[in-house]
Write an enzyme that holds these catalytic residues in place. Sequence first.
Site, PDB file in Angstrom:
ATOM      1  N   THR A  22      39.022  64.770 -92.037  1.00  0.00           N
ATOM      2  CA  THR A  22      38.995  64.973 -93.481  1.00  0.00           C
ATOM      3  C   THR A  22      39.863  66.179 -93.835  1.00  0.00           C
ATOM      4  OG1 THR A  22      36.992  66.310 -93.244  1.00  0.00           O
ATOM      5  CG2 THR A  22      36.703  63.969 -93.739  1.00  0.00           C
ATOM      6  N   TYR A  23      39.972  66.442 -95.120  1.00  0.00           N
ATOM      7  CA  TYR A  23      40.815  67.537 -95.615  1.00  0.00           C
ATOM      8  C   TYR A  23      40.461  68.844 -94.916  1.00  0.00           C
ATOM      9  CZ  TYR A  23      43.371  70.385 -98.988  1.00  0.00           C
ATOM     10  OH  TYR A  23      44.251  71.258 -99.596  1.00  0.00           O
TER      11      TYR A  23
END
Length: 204
Positions: free
Chosen positions: A36-37
Amino acid sequence: DPSVRLRLAPRKTMMLAQKLYEGIDVGEEGLVGLITYMRTDSTRLSADSVDDCRKFIMEKYGDDYLPDDVRVYTKKSANTQDAHEAIRPTSVWRTPQSLKKFLPTDLFKLYDLVWKRFVACQMQHSISDQVTLMIESFEESPNGKEVNNYIFRTTATSIKFKGFLALYDDVIEDEEENEDEFPIPEEIEVGDILDMQELFKKQH
């Protein structure tokens, strides 16, 4: 953490994380974002990702390794960036070993660390036994009075239940390698009189 465990400079870590985030060709699935980010320090995890993680732990390690309740971690501070989830693998089922052939060494090491941290955060704690031995020693003067009093102390730890450490064989191996050359005997009792056979002049 990558700078300590993987000896990667922060700038290189972010460059590698960016690649994992943007996507890696993993064969039949094609180009897939693996994490994820990564520009966030949030501790928040989606309910779906935690549910998948708990299913993975149950399937891979069994009921003993799964806490009764979901582990929830609070924000580090009021300034925590919480617009995004915590850094985690996009799918816990994409294990590091299943992707190893698609990832160069440094990318694999970073993904392995992210994946293990995520799974470990939902596993049971480890349980260890720790024994501390304190030995009192003194020298006597010719008239029989104590002159110098010394305390020698050593500690031994043994892991009784691995818990989340089941993911970190290297940590357990390091602990075993660093154990004292002379382990604490199990049969020793409080008040035993010890006969000093040799003194090693080392200070730790």
